[in-house]
Design a protein around this motif. Structure first.
Motif, mmCIF file in Angstrom:
data_model
loop_
_atom_site.group_PDB
_atom_site.id
_atom_site.type_symbol
_atom_site.label_atom_id
_atom_site.label_comp_id
_atom_site.label_asym_id
_atom_site.label_seq_id
_atom_site.Cartn_x
_atom_site.Cartn_y
_atom_site.Cartn_z
ATOM 1 N N ILE A 30 0.838 -1.197 0.000
ATOM 2 C CA ILE A 30 0.000 0.000 0.000
ATOM 3 C C ILE A 30 0.872 1.245 0.000
ATOM 4 O O ILE A 30 1.994 1.241 0.499
ATOM 5 N N GLY A 40 -9.139 4.015 2.100
ATOM 6 C CA GLY A 40 -8.069 3.047 1.918
ATOM 7 C C GLY A 40 -6.874 3.730 1.316
ATOM 8 O O GLY A 40 -6.780 4.970 1.291
ATOM 9 N N ASP A 83 -4.293 -1.113 -1.936
ATOM 10 C CA ASP A 83 -5.293 -1.926 -1.242
ATOM 11 C C ASP A 83 -6.163 -2.647 -2.257
ATOM 12 O O ASP A 83 -6.515 -2.091 -3.299
ATOM 13 N N SER A 90 -9.251 -5.716 1.350
ATOM 14 C CA SER A 90 -8.304 -5.322 2.395
ATOM 15 C C SER A 90 -8.653 -3.955 2.955
ATOM 16 O O SER A 90 -8.514 -3.710 4.160
ATOM 17 N N ALA A 91 -9.131 -3.034 2.102
ATOM 18 C CA ALA A 91 -9.538 -1.723 2.602
ATOM 19 C C ALA A 91 -10.748 -1.855 3.517
ATOM 20 O O ALA A 91 -10.828 -1.195 4.566
ATOM 21 N N HIS A 130 -0.890 -5.760 3.191
ATOM 22 C CA HIS A 130 -1.844 -4.662 3.312
ATOM 23 C C HIS A 130 -1.883 -4.029 4.696
ATOM 24 O O HIS A 130 -2.672 -3.112 4.926
#
Length: 968
Positions: A16, A33, A37, A41-42, A304
């Motif tokens: 990221i 985010g 990302d 994952s965000a 992440h």
């Protein structure tokens, strides 16, 4: 939703970019985010755990693999459905929603299905919806509402994806450490390499590994970048392998944008290095949000910077699970219990409703937690190897399947985790040897191909590729060099962990449980393939990548067989889903215009797309254009008509073979109409052929059939009759063609033609002449009558087409000449009763059904389709083409309107128009033989449901059935 809820401090390998924040919406709520990302994952960093609902029971689903193959993260992005949220990178301004949840993801009304779960067992739809049959539309409408798919708006514009062709010496499927090492070695051996990786970056498991792993990754990545012979494709995947190493590669983010590209690659050698896919464990509650694979945990933390939970229980059976424990502790997750399967540890249940709240372990202890991590083994993604002829072998020692190298062809090699175990150093050493061997075999294959090329100058030196030759290799000896010995990879012991003591889900995409599979076996579906089809296990969006081995293991246990004896289900291409747009690609079809196109555009022609050609459909009122042809003279551009130049003494033999009628006695200067049928007697094409000289003929075909008939003729000549002396040259675009038709046609042609006697006695109907038109030499004049009028079809050298066209219009002004388009021609030919192949016939219309009794000469020795046509004549089968006139002359039935007898379909209207000559509606129709007698009244059902009466006519022709107008 904040990015801080579960976001960790910077991690050594994170992908990221914290300096590039972004914002998107999730089910209407704002979420933050960072660039790099994924959508999932965000959302996980913001504290989200539930991303979707399952297909059958609408159970809450969350992250499981945190990769493209995550069954719980299939979502909608804008107007794009079925997006893999754990793989798709988040972008600023995205509108992301869950799919098929109502009224919301949190409170999904369709979750009521869980209450009826015991009644919705595997195969229930086969048994429940069979009777009564009339109720199926009701069942179908209800079932459709439960389909876990997204939506696409018909108003959204979509770009046409690109396509590409590639011819690498070596294609490597998989960009992990083994794939990278193989690419470096092959490139250093002089091969051109295409390295394809499914993730967003190279490195495989090194990307989320330790500091030492990241150091190895940096070294390998640097060496890949330094090799000019390596082309790297990330976020791309090899969809399938076909004969001769034809490979389909999907590039998901072509050019850095969300634009797909399908690459058709033809590689001399293929190296399969996809690594391994971590396998879930089957136990009660294994689908709850909060149950994650060890690789998913490591991805979230290391790539992440997302904390996957607060309190964790870990079931581990391998070093990957041990590494996940270390990562969890470093990320601040409290690891409250470790169950080591190597020491007899086990997990029997995960407890919770919308997520894990507790875990029950082997000794019966219930532990409060919000995260359960499993590391129980691996699935070998052998899809490309299966397509190469391999049948994977099961190893009880390693608890996974391995490829059988003895079954692989010489142009396919395998390396990396799919081939064995070992340290990173062992894997890369093996891969380097495989890469060098792949380059060596590619060189040999190239040499063999060139040596087998019949057009190669035997005296010329052979330049295969830039790859250097090894001792003993040459243009002739290459094939004799044996394969190099490749090192073996160790195979490490691993406990066999597939299904635990309690029932759980085997297929997360299809909601298929171990209980469902055991029930299928009990009902007699006792093979892996049979149980798969009965339960739909492995048939969902993941296509078995997580489920296959567990499915086989459960079926094997239920039947008492071993996993090795049960075998696997079959993986077929494509390896992952591919959009229809990517398969279609950008439209590269040629667009053709006649030389007269500038005139058409200047005079307001309405364009018609006719195959590859743009033709004038009409210039104004098509009915008025048709009436002018009947009264005065008209001119139409017919350049797209297919034209083949035939030369040689055996042309009559070819014509007799291809056409259903006879051609041996066609005189010079004569034209004959002919019909071609395929082997099954179905009408293939029609047209006229004229004899221009002793061994020179000109054949016309339909516009759409030009390429087909040329290829068809060449196929017969080259495969069945190579001894026939015939040369076929396509000349469709070499000529500009136009048809001059109407009572004044002869007067007009006389004004512009030289050296041709146009009198009816000297140039009668169905004859051909050559001469000068409008000062242009070498023009061909056919006297034929598709419109039903006196007409001449002119074929002039293409470069003079516009000149001849304009000259005819200038000289015919006082004769009432007007250009007419395709629509007027359709009206005229229908008035005359001439059928159009592909409109009045279809893929089942045999010769006698098209009313060609007069043309089919079964007394010929042979012709294509003769046996089928003889059988049709003998049994009288098939519909008949008839002329048809509605009783009400003002009603024009839509084409394809049905001819019915009560509820029985007895035919269809194939062509229909309002005749400007007769001032009434006219049709051609296909009807059953018993209705084909003249005077029979039939019932036509219009699309509106209205029924009208129509009468079968004595002839196909509605105007001038005797043909007097054509012969004057």
């Amino acid at each position: 939703m904040s990015t801080r809820a579960m976001r960790l401090p910077p991690q050594p390998g994170e992908v990221i970019n914290r300096g590039e924040p972004l914002e998107f919406t999730w089910n209407g709520r704002s979420c933050q985010g960072y660039a790099g990302d994924t959508i999932a994952s965000a959302l996980a960093a913001a504290g989200e755990r539930v991303f979707s609902r399952s297909m059958k029971y609408h159970r809450p689903r969350g992250l499981l693999t945190a990769s493209f193959h995550d069954p719980g993260c299939i979502i909608q992005v804008g107007d794009e459905p079925n997006v893999r949220g754990a793989h798709r990178l988040a972008a600023d301004g995205m509108v992301v929603t869950s799919q098929n949840t109502w009224p919301s993801l949190r409170l999904d009304a369709k979750a009521v299905n869980r209450l009826a779960g015991r009644f919705l067992t595997a195969g229930f739809y086969y048994k429940t919806f069979m009777r009564p049959r009339f109720a199926w539309p009701v069942y179908e409408s209800v079932l459709r509402r439960f389909v876990n798919g997204g939506t696409v708006s018909p108003d959204t514009s979509h770009a046409r994806p690109d396509k590409r062709h590639a011819h690498p010496d070596v294609l490597i499927a998989g960009g992990g450490p083994a794939g990278m090492a193989a690419a470096i070695s092959a490139a250093r051996a002089g091969a051109s390499v295409l390295l394809v990786e499914e993730e967003h970056g190279l490195g495989g498991h090194l990307r989320w590994g330790s500091d030492a792993d990241l150091t190895v990754l940096a070294d390998l990545a640097g060496r890949v970048a330094a090799e000019p012979g390596i082309e790297v494709l990330t976020d791309a995947v090899v969809l399938g392998r076909y004969d001769g190493n034809a490979l389909a590669v999907l590039e998901r983010r072509h050019g850095g944008a969300e634009a797909e590209r399908l690459i058709r690659a033809r590689a001399k050698t293929l190296v399969v290095a996809p690594g391994l896919i971590e396998r879930p464990y089957v136990f009660a509650g294994n689908d709850l949000p909060g149950v994650l694979l060890s690789t998913a945990v490591r991805r979230l933390i290391n790539l992440h910077a997302v904390k996957p939970g607060q309190r964790a229980v870990v079931l581990t059976a391998n070093p990957e699970g041990d590494a996940a424990i270390a990562d969890l502790k470093r990320a601040g997750v409290e690891v409250v219990r470790v169950e080591d399967a190597r020491l007899g540890g086990d997990v029997t249940a995960a407890v919770g409703r919308a997520g894990v709240r507790a875990v029950q372990v082997a000794d019966g202890t219930r532990i409060a937690c919000d995260l359960l991590v499993t590391a129980v083994g691996w699935t070998a993604p052998t899809s490309l190897l299966n397509a190469s002829g391999d049948r994977p072998r099961y190893s009880p020692r390693a608890a996974r399947f391995f490829p059988d190298a003895s079954r692989l062809p010489e142009d396919v090699l395998v390396t990396g985790g799919i081939a064995g175990d070992g340290s990173v150093e062992q894997l890369t050493e093996h891969a380097a040897a495989v890469g060098a061997e792949a380059a060596r075999r590619a060189r040999r294959i190239a040499a063999a191909r060139i040596a087998a090329t019949p057009t190669r100058d035997a005296a010329a030196p052979m330049a295969v590729t830039t790859m250097p030759h090894e001792p003993g290799e040459g243009t002739g000896a290459a094939a004799a060099v044996p394969h190099a010995e490749l090192p073996d990879l160790p195979v490490e012991a691993h406990p066999e962990l597939f299904a635990g003591r309690t029932n759980g889900f085997v297929d997360f995409s299809e909601d298929v449980s171990a209980k469902d599979l055991r029930a299928a076996v009990a009902e007699g579906f006792d093979g892996a393939e049979l149980a798969k089809r009965f339960t739909t296990a492995t048939m969902g969006p993941l296509q078995g990548k997580l489920e296959t081995v567990n499915t086989v293991a459960v079926v094997a246990a239920a039947t008492g067989a071993s996993i090795a004896d049960s075998g696997t289900t079959t993986w077929r291409p494509p390896y992952v889903p591919v959009t229809l747009g990517a398969l279609a690609g950008r439209a590269f079809d040629p667009v053709r215009y006649s030389p007269m196109q500038p005139w058409h555009e200047a005079h307001g022609a309405v364009p018609l797309v006719a195959g590859a050609w743009i033709r004038p459909d009409r210039y104004g009122d098509a009915a008025a254009e048709a009436a002018n042809v009947r009264e005065n003279v008209g001119i139409i551009d017919v350049t797209p008509i297919g034209k083949l130049d035939l030369r040689g003494p055996d042309v009559p033999k070819l014509l007799n073979l291809l056409y259903v009628n006879k051609w041996s006695k066609l005189e010079i200067g004569r034209v004959r109409y002919g019909v071609m049928c395929a082997d099954d007697g179905v009408v293939l094409d029609d047209g006229v052929t004229g004899r221009l000289g002793d061994e020179h003929y000109l054949m016309s075909t339909t516009s759409s059939g030009a390429a087909t008939i040329w290829e068809w003729a060449e196929n017969w000549l080259q495969t069945e009759h190579p001894d026939w002396r015939v040369h076929v040259t396509p000349v469709t675009t070499a000529y500009a063609s136009m048809n001059v038709a109407g009572p004044q046609a002869r007067h007009l042609i006389e004004r512009v033609t030289k050296d041709v006697d146009l009198s009816n006695e000297a140039f009668p109907y169905m004859h051909v002449r050559t001469g000068q038109i409008a000062g242009v030499d070498d023009c061909v004049l056919w006297r034929i009558g598709f419109t039903g009028e006196l007409s001449y079809e002119l074929h002039v050298p293409a470069g003079y087409g516009l000149h001849v066209w304009e000259t005819l219009l200038d000289h015919g002004a006082d004769l009432g000449i007007q250009a007419f388009g395709v629509e007027a021609q359709r009206i005229l030919r229908l008035e005359k009763g001439h059928f159009i192949v592909g409109q009045d016939t279809d893929g089942l219309t045999r010769g006698f059904s098209a009313g060609l009794d007069w043309a089919i000469k079964l007394d010929k020795d042979d012709f294509v389709g003769k046996p089928e046509l003889a059988w049709q004549l003998a049994d009288g089968s098939g519909p008949r083409l008839v002329g048809l006139q509605p009783v009400d002359p003002a009603v024009v039935p839509d084409e394809a309107s049905l001819i019915v007898e009560g509820s029985y379909i007895a035919g269809r209207v194939t062509s229909s128009r309002m005749s400007p000559t007769l001032h009434r509606s006219i049709c051609l129709a296909q009807v059953e033989p018993r209705l084909a007698e003249p005077g029979t009244e039939v019932t036509v059902r219009l699309p509106s449901g209205r029924l009208i009466a129509a009468t079968v006519m004595p002839h196909h022709a509605h105007v001038d059935p005797d043909g007097g107008r054509m012969r004057v």
